[in-house]
Each structure stands twice: as structure tokens, then as C-alpha cells.
Design a protein around this motif. Structure first.
Motif, PDB file in Angstrom:
ATOM      1  N   ALA A  98      38.578  66.236  20.504  1.00  0.00           N
ATOM      2  CA  ALA A  98      37.405  66.994  20.934  1.00  0.00           C
ATOM      3  C   ALA A  98      37.300  68.239  20.071  1.00  0.00           C
ATOM      4  O   ALA A  98      38.285  68.951  19.868  1.00  0.00           O
ATOM      5  N   GLY A  99      36.125  68.472  19.546  1.00  0.00           N
ATOM      6  CA  GLY A  99      35.905  69.644  18.709  1.00  0.00           C
ATOM      7  C   GLY A  99      34.429  69.957  18.663  1.00  0.00           C
ATOM      8  O   GLY A  99      33.619  69.333  19.357  1.00  0.00           O
ATOM      9  N   GLU A 100      34.081  70.929  17.813  1.00  0.00           N
ATOM     10  CA  GLU A 100      32.686  71.317  17.705  1.00  0.00           C
ATOM     11  C   GLU A 100      31.836  70.171  17.171  1.00  0.00           C
ATOM     12  O   GLU A 100      30.661  70.038  17.507  1.00  0.00           O
ATOM     13  N   GLY A 101      32.427  69.323  16.325  1.00  0.00           N
ATOM     14  CA  GLY A 101      31.656  68.247  15.709  1.00  0.00           C
ATOM     15  C   GLY A 101      31.368  67.078  16.625  1.00  0.00           C
ATOM     16  O   GLY A 101      30.353  66.391  16.473  1.00  0.00           O
ATOM     17  N   GLY A 102      32.247  66.811  17.585  1.00  0.00           N
ATOM     18  CA  GLY A 102      32.051  65.661  18.453  1.00  0.00           C
ATOM     19  C   GLY A 102      33.254  65.402  19.325  1.00  0.00           C
ATOM     20  O   GLY A 102      34.332  65.965  19.116  1.00  0.00           O
ATOM     21  N   ARG A 103      33.060  64.529  20.290  1.00  0.00           N
ATOM     22  CA  ARG A 103      34.102  64.192  21.258  1.00  0.00           C
ATOM     23  C   ARG A 103      34.346  62.689  21.165  1.00  0.00           C
ATOM     24  O   ARG A 103      33.432  61.890  21.384  1.00  0.00           O
ATOM     25  N   ILE A 104      35.568  62.283  20.814  1.00  0.00           N
ATOM     26  CA  ILE A 104      35.896  60.880  20.622  1.00  0.00           C
ATOM     27  C   ILE A 104      36.725  60.390  21.807  1.00  0.00           C
ATOM     28  O   ILE A 104      37.768  60.973  22.132  1.00  0.00           O
ATOM     29  N   GLU A 105      36.258  59.318  22.440  1.00  0.00           N
ATOM     30  CA  GLU A 105      36.926  58.764  23.612  1.00  0.00           C
ATOM     31  C   GLU A 105      37.050  57.252  23.485  1.00  0.00           C
ATOM     32  O   GLU A 105      36.279  56.607  22.768  1.00  0.00           O
ATOM     33  N   ARG A 106      37.995  56.715  24.226  1.00  0.00           N
ATOM     34  CA  ARG A 106      38.307  55.287  24.137  1.00  0.00           C
ATOM     35  C   ARG A 106      38.557  54.726  25.530  1.00  0.00           C
ATOM     36  O   ARG A 106      39.197  55.360  26.367  1.00  0.00           O
ATOM     37  N   THR A 107      38.047  53.509  25.779  1.00  0.00           N
ATOM     38  CA  THR A 107      38.280  52.798  27.036  1.00  0.00           C
ATOM     39  C   THR A 107      38.579  51.343  26.716  1.00  0.00           C
ATOM     40  O   THR A 107      37.943  50.742  25.847  1.00  0.00           O
ATOM     41  N   VAL A 108      39.561  50.773  27.422  1.00  0.00           N
ATOM     42  CA  VAL A 108      39.868  49.349  27.300  1.00  0.00           C
ATOM     43  C   VAL A 108      39.434  48.677  28.595  1.00  0.00           C
ATOM     44  O   VAL A 108      39.914  49.025  29.678  1.00  0.00           O
ATOM     45  N   LEU A 109      38.539  47.700  28.485  1.00  0.00           N
ATOM     46  CA  LEU A 109      38.022  46.999  29.656  1.00  0.00           C
ATOM     47  C   LEU A 109      38.933  45.822  30.024  1.00  0.00           C
ATOM     48  O   LEU A 109      39.747  45.387  29.206  1.00  0.00           O
ATOM     49  N   PRO A 110      38.811  45.285  31.227  1.00  0.00           N
ATOM     50  CA  PRO A 110      39.577  44.093  31.599  1.00  0.00           C
ATOM     51  C   PRO A 110      39.345  42.980  30.567  1.00  0.00           C
ATOM     52  O   PRO A 110      38.223  42.730  30.153  1.00  0.00           O
ATOM     53  N   GLY A 111      40.433  42.330  30.174  1.00  0.00           N
ATOM     54  CA  GLY A 111      40.327  41.302  29.149  1.00  0.00           C
ATOM     55  C   GLY A 111      40.617  41.812  27.761  1.00  0.00           C
ATOM     56  O   GLY A 111      40.798  41.045  26.824  1.00  0.00           O
ATOM     57  N   GLN A 165      27.074  50.870  30.368  1.00  0.00           N
ATOM     58  CA  GLN A 165      26.156  49.891  29.803  1.00  0.00           C
ATOM     59  C   GLN A 165      26.896  48.649  29.314  1.00  0.00           C
ATOM     60  O   GLN A 165      26.501  47.518  29.611  1.00  0.00           O
ATOM     61  N   VAL A 166      27.972  48.842  28.546  1.00  0.00           N
ATOM     62  CA  VAL A 166      28.714  47.698  28.012  1.00  0.00           C
ATOM     63  C   VAL A 166      29.292  46.847  29.136  1.00  0.00           C
ATOM     64  O   VAL A 166      29.262  45.606  29.079  1.00  0.00           O
ATOM     65  N   THR A 167      29.831  47.487  30.162  1.00  0.00           N
ATOM     66  CA  THR A 167      30.381  46.752  31.295  1.00  0.00           C
ATOM     67  C   THR A 167      29.330  45.834  31.912  1.00  0.00           C
ATOM     68  O   THR A 167      29.621  44.677  32.259  1.00  0.00           O
ATOM     69  N   ALA A 168      28.104  46.324  32.032  1.00  0.00           N
ATOM     70  CA  ALA A 168      27.020  45.498  32.572  1.00  0.00           C
ATOM     71  C   ALA A 168      26.624  44.395  31.599  1.00  0.00           C
ATOM     72  O   ALA A 168      26.353  43.257  31.998  1.00  0.00           O
ATOM     73  N   HIS A 169      26.617  44.698  30.305  1.00  0.00           N
ATOM     74  CA  HIS A 169      26.164  43.719  29.305  1.00  0.00           C
ATOM     75  C   HIS A 169      27.099  42.521  29.181  1.00  0.00           C
ATOM     76  O   HIS A 169      26.656  41.406  28.895  1.00  0.00           O
ATOM     77  N   ILE A 170      28.397  42.734  29.383  1.00  0.00           N
ATOM     78  CA  ILE A 170      29.351  41.642  29.173  1.00  0.00           C
ATOM     79  C   ILE A 170      29.763  40.967  30.482  1.00  0.00           C
ATOM     80  O   ILE A 170      30.569  40.025  30.472  1.00  0.00           O
ATOM     81  N   ALA A 171      29.242  41.434  31.598  1.00  0.00           N
ATOM     82  CA  ALA A 171      29.629  40.860  32.896  1.00  0.00           C
ATOM     83  C   ALA A 171      29.392  39.353  32.914  1.00  0.00           C
ATOM     84  O   ALA A 171      28.338  38.864  32.506  1.00  0.00           O
ATOM     85  N   GLY A 172      30.392  38.615  33.371  1.00  0.00           N
ATOM     86  CA  GLY A 172      30.269  37.172  33.506  1.00  0.00           C
ATOM     87  C   GLY A 172      30.429  36.391  32.227  1.00  0.00           C
ATOM     88  O   GLY A 172      30.283  35.167  32.216  1.00  0.00           O
ATOM     89  N   THR A 173      30.741  37.064  31.115  1.00  0.00           N
ATOM     90  CA  THR A 173      30.926  36.367  29.838  1.00  0.00           C
ATOM     91  C   THR A 173      32.407  36.184  29.549  1.00  0.00           C
ATOM     92  O   THR A 173      33.260  36.784  30.204  1.00  0.00           O
ATOM     93  N   ARG A 174      32.692  35.393  28.535  1.00  0.00           N
ATOM     94  CA  ARG A 174      34.085  35.155  28.165  1.00  0.00           C
ATOM     95  C   ARG A 174      34.717  36.375  27.504  1.00  0.00           C
ATOM     96  O   ARG A 174      35.929  36.409  27.286  1.00  0.00           O
ATOM     97  N   ALA A 175      33.907  37.398  27.209  1.00  0.00           N
ATOM     98  CA  ALA A 175      34.465  38.606  26.602  1.00  0.00           C
ATOM     99  C   ALA A 175      35.437  39.303  27.531  1.00  0.00           C
ATOM    100  O   ALA A 175      36.301  40.053  27.084  1.00  0.00           O
ATOM    101  N   VAL A 176      35.289  39.092  28.840  1.00  0.00           N
ATOM    102  CA  VAL A 176      36.171  39.777  29.786  1.00  0.00           C
ATOM    103  C   VAL A 176      37.464  38.997  29.999  1.00  0.00           C
ATOM    104  O   VAL A 176      38.324  39.438  30.744  1.00  0.00           O
ATOM    105  N   ARG A 177      37.584  37.859  29.330  1.00  0.00           N
ATOM    106  CA  ARG A 177      38.815  37.083  29.434  1.00  0.00           C
ATOM    107  C   ARG A 177      39.668  37.319  28.195  1.00  0.00           C
ATOM    108  O   ARG A 177      39.146  37.509  27.095  1.00  0.00           O
ATOM    109  N   PRO A 178      41.006  37.267  28.323  1.00  0.00           N
ATOM    110  CA  PRO A 178      41.860  37.459  27.158  1.00  0.00           C
ATOM    111  C   PRO A 178      41.577  36.412  26.089  1.00  0.00           C
ATOM    112  O   PRO A 178      41.196  35.283  26.378  1.00  0.00           O
TER     113      PRO A 178
END
Length: 436
Positions: free
Chosen positions: A7-20, A211-224
Motif C-alpha cells: 500500500a502506498g501513494e501510487g496504489g493498493r495491491i491486494e490478493r484473494t484466493v477463492l475456493p478451488g 464480481q468475480v465470485t458471481a461470474h464464476i459461480a457454478g463453473t468448473r473454475a471453482v473446482r481444483p
């Protein structure tokens, strides 16, 4: 749970790992009304089996050819109507589908990208039509001597290794690629932890994750990711460290110019010496003030284009000098390249010359980060490669810490290696210059 990376004046970088295992990484820059987003797949041409050669690039085309709810025209209209730009790129170690849009259009654009990536129909009739398009694309590249030269150089440098394969494969391989093989490659690569969603711009991380969580719901992307045995064998082969292969490859063609690349093994992404490597490369051939440009073009008038070229991969890299010149000037150009390489290895450059190059690189870093596309690519590459993500301030400090003696010592190390020469043009008798 989200993780704050910086986090700095230029921007804030964050990361999340979803199920799968799908990963989301964002850089939020307050005040921006635009966003650049990309769905990245950690699979490139290097990860293909021989029978699947060209399938990664073929998939890049096919994902624009329709989903269960969108026609190819619907996809094109949906991406273009936002007023931004969109495209896809296939490389040797990744594939990316990206778009730039207003923050207010992000939800719709993101949903469209995920629809393409996860719900493509891979229609067999479309597959057969697109086969002809890709064959023509490869033919167009083969007609370009410079494209052919760079492809020849990498094939020479990584001979008989996955990293040396052309990204798009050959026209012969595309003509025999089977639809079932393409679909198997898609099922293996486009799921779970093989996918990264990167976004840079005015949107908050929480907004993107929702938004991404809603977009991939029910797809194989949420599976390993569940790779087949063949895919696992191919991946293991692709991760075998690439070894540089010296030699000469000259392709005789009736062209006006002789294209030349003289090169050797470079550094992989994230190497500790990469900043010295970068400064050396720019000092030699990174712009109009560089040694090679001044010597070969300005002093002798032998080439319009002369520059250093770098390729960096997860475990290997290439360093080279490219020039395009009249065929009869090829020997003199190679002799001048040799002289400049030996000169910098013999005597460290002056502090003023290094300072000029460092200032050029520092300015380019700052200016580049004013682009959301550059920011998006940077954080995505970090996520795919695990190379530490450095702030602009740290990047500039690392570049400015490079000394003239480090540059000389690095040049000595490069010249102690074996080298390769690739050429395209009328001359078929180019000799390898002695660099020791």
C-alpha cells in the motif's frame, strides 16, 4: 480472506484466493475512472505435448468463437461497445485475455471474459473454420523475415526443448491438430489454480472479488485443477530446466536486408543480477544514445535498426543483439558488435554513461506505471511467477545501485559463455565471430 501485498501513494495491491484455487490480484489506484483486467492462464506453448502442438494458441482464437449464451458477434460487440480495447495473447508460459474499460463497465466486461474462458462451446464447425485462419496467420508470420528470424533464434538456442517450440506451432501441425486434443487441453488448463484474474484501476479489491465470485459461480473454475496423466507428464517435461544450445542457423531468402541475431544465455525472471543485466543491455543497445546504435548506425551508416534483445522465462533467458543491414555489410556489422561487446568487458563504462542509462530506465519505470495495462501485467506476472513484487521506488533504487564495475563483470560473464548466431537473408555464409 484478502491479503494486502502493498500500500502506498501510487496504489493498493491486494490478493484473494477463492475456493478451488482461482486467484484474484488487484491494484487499486484512487481517482481513476478506468480499469484494465485480464484472465490469465498459467499455460503456454511450452506446456503442450507434441500431439497438442499449437493448441494453446488455437484456444486463444476459439474462445472468441462463442459460448452457450453468446455468438462470436455478441462477444465482439460486448467488448467493443465499452469504448476501450480488448485482445488476447499466447506466450510460451501463459495465455491472457484482457480488456480496458470504464470502472462502471467492469462488471459486464468481467462477466464476458469469464463467459469466454469458462463456457466456450469450442464448436467443432468453428474449429474447422478457424484452422484455416490460423494457417494463414502462420503463413503471414513466415513471410515476415524479422518474425522468422526471432523464431529461428529461439529454436536454435533451445534446440529440441519445449521452450524452443514456436508459440503457434507449424502449419503442418495445425492442419493435423484434432478437435478432441484441443478440448482435452482446454479441460486440463482452464480450471482451478491455473487461473488468475488481475485488475488495475479505480475499482476496489472488494468490488472485484464480489464480481468475480458471481461470474464464476457454478463453473468448473471453482473446482481444483485435475490434470490428466498425459498433461502431468507434459507439465513435468516443460519444467525441466531449459539449456542454451550454441550454433549457427542461416535461412537463405531473397530479401533486401540480412537480419542477424547474435546471442547467448541470459537470465531467468527474478534473477538477482537482473538489474545489472538490464542496465548492460540498455547501455549497449537500448536506444539512440546506446553504443551499438551510435557506432553501427550513426558512425558507419550500416543499419537502420540495431538493438539488444532480451527474453526471460521462469528458468532461462536469452541475451542478444539484433541488426538488419545490407547483405554485403553483414561481416562488418558483426565485427562492430564484437568490438563493442569486448570493449565493455575490457573496460568499465564511465559513471556519466551509466547515469544516463539509469535515468532512462528510472523514467521509463515511472511513466510505464501511469498505464493501468502495465500495472495489470506487472501484478499478474508476479502472481504467476512468484517473483517478489517490488514497488516503483525499490525498482528505481535497484537500478540506480548498479555500478560500472558490475556492468563490466557481467559482460565478462556473458562473453565467457557459448554463443549462437541466427540470420535470415541472401547471405548463407556468415561466420560466427570469436567473442573470447
Amino acid at each position: 480472506m484478502s491479503e494486502l501485498l502493498s500500500a502506498g501513494e501510487g496504489g493498493r495491491i491486494e490478493r484473494t484466493v477463492l475456493p478451488g484455487g482461482i486467484r484474484i490480484i488487484t491494484e487499486t489506484v484512487p481517482g481513476l475512472q478506468s480499469e484494465t483486467v485480464g484472465v490469465w492462464v498459467g499455460s503456454g506453448s511450452r506446456h503442450e505435448s507434441h500431439v497438442a502442438a499449437g493448441s494453446t494458441h488455437f484456444l486463444e482464437h476459439m474462445l472468441f468463437k462463442g459460448t452457450a449464451t453468446r455468438s462470436p458477434r455478441d462477444i465482439a460487440r460486448g467488448l467493443e461497445r465499452t469504448g476501450g480495447d480488448s485482445n488476447a495473447v499466447t506466450a510460451k508460459e501463459y495465455t491472457c485475455y484482457y480488456a480496458r474499460c470504464l470502472v462502471s463497465d467492469l462488471d459486464g466486461v468481467g462477466e464476458l471474459l469469464w463467459d469466454m474462458v469458462l463456457r466456450s462451446t469450442l464448436d467443432e464447425a468453428e474449429f474447422e473454420r478457424e484452422r484455416g485462419v490460423i494457417v494463414e496467420e502462420l503463413a503471414m508470420a513466415a513471410d515476415d523475415p524479422t518474425d522468422q528470424l526471432f523464431e529461428d533464434f529461439e529454436q536454435l538456442a533451445f534446440a529440441d526443448q519445449p521452450l524452443g517450440r514456436p508459440v503457434g506451432a507449424t502449419r503442418r501441425q495445425i492442419r493435423v491438430l484434432e478437435h478432441s486434443v484441443l478440448r482435452e487441453h482446454y479441460e486440463d488448463a482452464y480450471a482451478g489454480p491455473g487461473l488468475v484474474f488481475a485488475a488495475a484501476g479505480g475499482a476496489s479489491h472488494a468490488e472485484v472479488v464480489e464480481q468475480v465470485t458471481a461470474h464464476i459461480a457454478g463453473t468448473r473454475a471453482v473446482r481444483p485443477l485435475a490434470q490428466s496423466a498425459k498433461a502431468r507428464d507434459t507439465a513435468a517435461d516443460a519444467l525441466t530446466p531449459a539449456l542454451f544450445t550454441p550454433g549457427i542457423h542461416v535461412r537463405e531468402r531473397a530479401t533486401e536486408q540480412q537480419g542477424i541475431i547474435l546471442g547467448t544465455a541470459g537470465l531467468p525472471e527474478g534473477h538477482d543480477d537482473r538489474f545489472v543485466h538490464l542496465v548492460l543491455s540498455n547501455l549497449l543497445g537500448g536506444g539512440m544514445a546506446s553504443r551499438l546504435f551510435q557506432r553501427i548506425r550513426e558512425e558507419h551508416g550500416l543499419a537502420y535498426s540495431v538493438q539488444t534483445v532480451l527474453s526471460q522465462y521462469s528458468d532461462a533467458g536469452l541475451f542478444g543483439v539484433y541488426a538488419g543491414c545490407a547483405p554485403e555489410s553483414s561481416d562488418q556489422v558483426l565485427a562492430l558488435v564484437r568490438e563493442e561487446l569486448l570493449r565493455i568487458a575490457d573496460r568499465a563504462p564511465g559513471a556519466d554513461e551509466v547515469d544516463d542509462v539509469v535515468s532512462q530506465l528510472a523514467g521509463g519505470t515511472v511513466l510505464g506505471l501511469e498505464s493501468t495495462a502495465v500495472r495489470m501485467n506487472r501484478i499478474a506476472r508476479h502472481e504467476l511467477t512468484a517473483v517478489p513484487l517490488l514497488s516503483a521506488e525499490v525498482l528505481i533504487d535497484r537500478v540506480r545501485s548498479v555500478t560500472p564495475e558490475q556492468i563490466r563483470a557481467h559482460a565478462v560473464g556473458l562473453l565467457s559463455q557459448e554463443w549462437a548466431l541466427a540470420a535470415v537473408g541472401p547471405r548463407g555464409d556468415l561466420p560466427m565471430p570469436s567473442l573470447r
